[in-house]
Design a protein around this motif. Structure first.
Motif, mmCIF file in Angstrom:
data_model
loop_
_atom_site.group_PDB
_atom_site.id
_atom_site.type_symbol
_atom_site.label_atom_id
_atom_site.label_comp_id
_atom_site.label_asym_id
_atom_site.label_seq_id
_atom_site.Cartn_x
_atom_site.Cartn_y
_atom_site.Cartn_z
ATOM 1 N N ASP A 59 0.827 -1.213 0.000
ATOM 2 C CA ASP A 59 0.000 0.000 0.000
ATOM 3 C C ASP A 59 0.858 1.258 0.000
ATOM 4 O O ASP A 59 0.546 2.237 -0.684
ATOM 5 N N LYS A 63 0.781 4.062 -2.961
ATOM 6 C CA LYS A 63 0.399 5.455 -2.705
ATOM 7 C C LYS A 63 1.418 6.422 -3.299
ATOM 8 O O LYS A 63 1.055 7.477 -3.826
ATOM 9 N N GLN A 66 0.755 6.500 -6.948
ATOM 10 C CA GLN A 66 -0.464 7.247 -7.230
ATOM 11 C C GLN A 66 -0.233 8.753 -7.116
ATOM 12 O O GLN A 66 -0.802 9.535 -7.891
#
Length: 370
Positions: A59, A63, A66
């Protein structure tokens, strides 16, 4: 040692059978190869739930990717706005193009800069216009400045004063000194509608993959080699799917188009090593199209690329990797320019590095507290 990461990239369905004990090795390899975000993407589309400590790492990496994706979307808008009055095409390349076209390899992928391709005739005006929009040139010495301007296919990198984004402005995809340098005006482009941004220019599917292959297989250093050959694997798998942008036979189209541009030697390498490393399916192509005329050349390049396209971690590398990288380092430089230019260039760069290191040593000793 067999790379667990490569086996997962080749067959993502294996993610469902990974033991908890194997995840530490996989994360180590992925982190060294900038592929943790891609693992997260593969887990998501495969509906795989790793152990909790693994999920945290996946994750976190995703992130970061992203955030960079959002920054790229911002730069699509800002760069196009800055150059809108110039009546010139701005074509986004590589990682930025993957994002614009929302290709599978864009998800979870990190990158260091935004690459654009512009007309060489407009280059000076484009550079001046970008400077008025707060893009400043990276601080380089006079020799490097002259080297960029005389021989390279791009100007020195630009950095935005406020956003910190790095922009690489290209006027071709290969240096003028490379014997295979194409005419940049021959590339086929297309417009892609990006939500909240508008239309963004990229190379079309075949030319995009050709550029990706050329970029990778003219390198002299392969710090992100495994990530980049994985990009090619994902692109080939995606474009060969039924009803993807009317590609009835994408690999055949790719081969024919690369021959038109005089760049098939790089595409052959991309097809060969994607297939050898990831078992990438290649529909309707004869195996002879992936072979070399010289068995000796084939043996050397297989040794080099197979031992280089590994996770950039000590657990996956040995003397073969070091030798392979040494050979490819010189291969990349020889592709970039002939010996009559290369030898003086490397001598000057080596002398510059030597002077810089002695200057730093002297400064450090002068600053020592007596």
């Amino acid at each position: 040692m067999m790379s667990l990461l490569i086996s997962l990239l080749a067959k993502p369905e294996k993610l469902k059978t990974i033991s908890d004990a194997s995840w530490q090795q996989i994360l180590t390899e992925a982190n060294a190869s900038q592929l943790v975000g891609r693992l997260k993407y593969l887990c998501d589309i495969g509906q795989v739930t790793p152990p909790k400590y693994v999920v945290w790492h996946l994750d976190s990496a995703y992130k970061i990717a992203q955030k960079q994706r959002q920054q790229a979307l911002r730069e699509f808008y800002e760069v196009n706005r800055s150059l809108a009055k110039m009546n010139t095409d701005v074509i986004f390349l590589k990682g930025a193009a993957y994002i614009a076209k929302n290709l599978p390899c864009s998800h979870g992928r990190t990158f260091s800069d935004i690459d654009i391709l512009v007309s060489k005739n407009d280059l000076r005006k484009i550079e001046q216009t970008l400077r008025f929009s707060d893009w400043i040139q990276t601080d380089i010495d006079d020799y490097d400045e002259q080297y960029y301007r005389t021989w390279m296919h791009e100007i020195p990198p630009l950095t935005h004063v406020h956003r910190g984004t790095v922009l690489d402005v290209h006027h071709n995809i290969l240096p003028a000194t490379n014997a295979d340098t194409p005419d940049a005006t021959e590339f086929n482009t297309e417009k892609t509608l990006v939500e909240d941004v508008g239309f963004v220019n990229t190379l079309n599917d075949t030319d995009l993959l050709i550029h990706t292959a050329v970029h990778l297989f003219t390198e002299s250093e392969f710090h992100h080699g495994l990530r980049d050959i994985s990009d090619i694997d994902l692109l080939l798998r995606y474009f060969q799917q039924p009803n993807i942008d009317n590609h009835n036979n994408f690999v055949t189209e790719l081969v024919l188009r690369s021959k038109e541009l005089g760049l098939y030697s790089y595409v052959r390498l991309a097809l060969r090593y994607a297939h050898l490393i990831f078992n990438t399916p290649l529909k309707n192509i004869d195996s002879s199209a992936l072979q070399f005329n010289s068995k000796l050349q084939e043996m050397i390049l297989d040794f080099c690329f197979i031992n280089t396209f590994k996770p950039n971690h000590s657990s996956c590398r040995d003397w073969k990797s070091s030798l392979a990288q040494f050979i490819l380092y010189w291969r990349g430089h020889l592709l970039r320019m002939p010996l009559r230019l290369l030898i003086p260039h490397l001598c000057k760069k080596s002398w510059k590095r030597f002077k810089d290191s002695t200057t730093k040593d002297k400064t450090a000793s002068d600053n020592m507290i007596p």
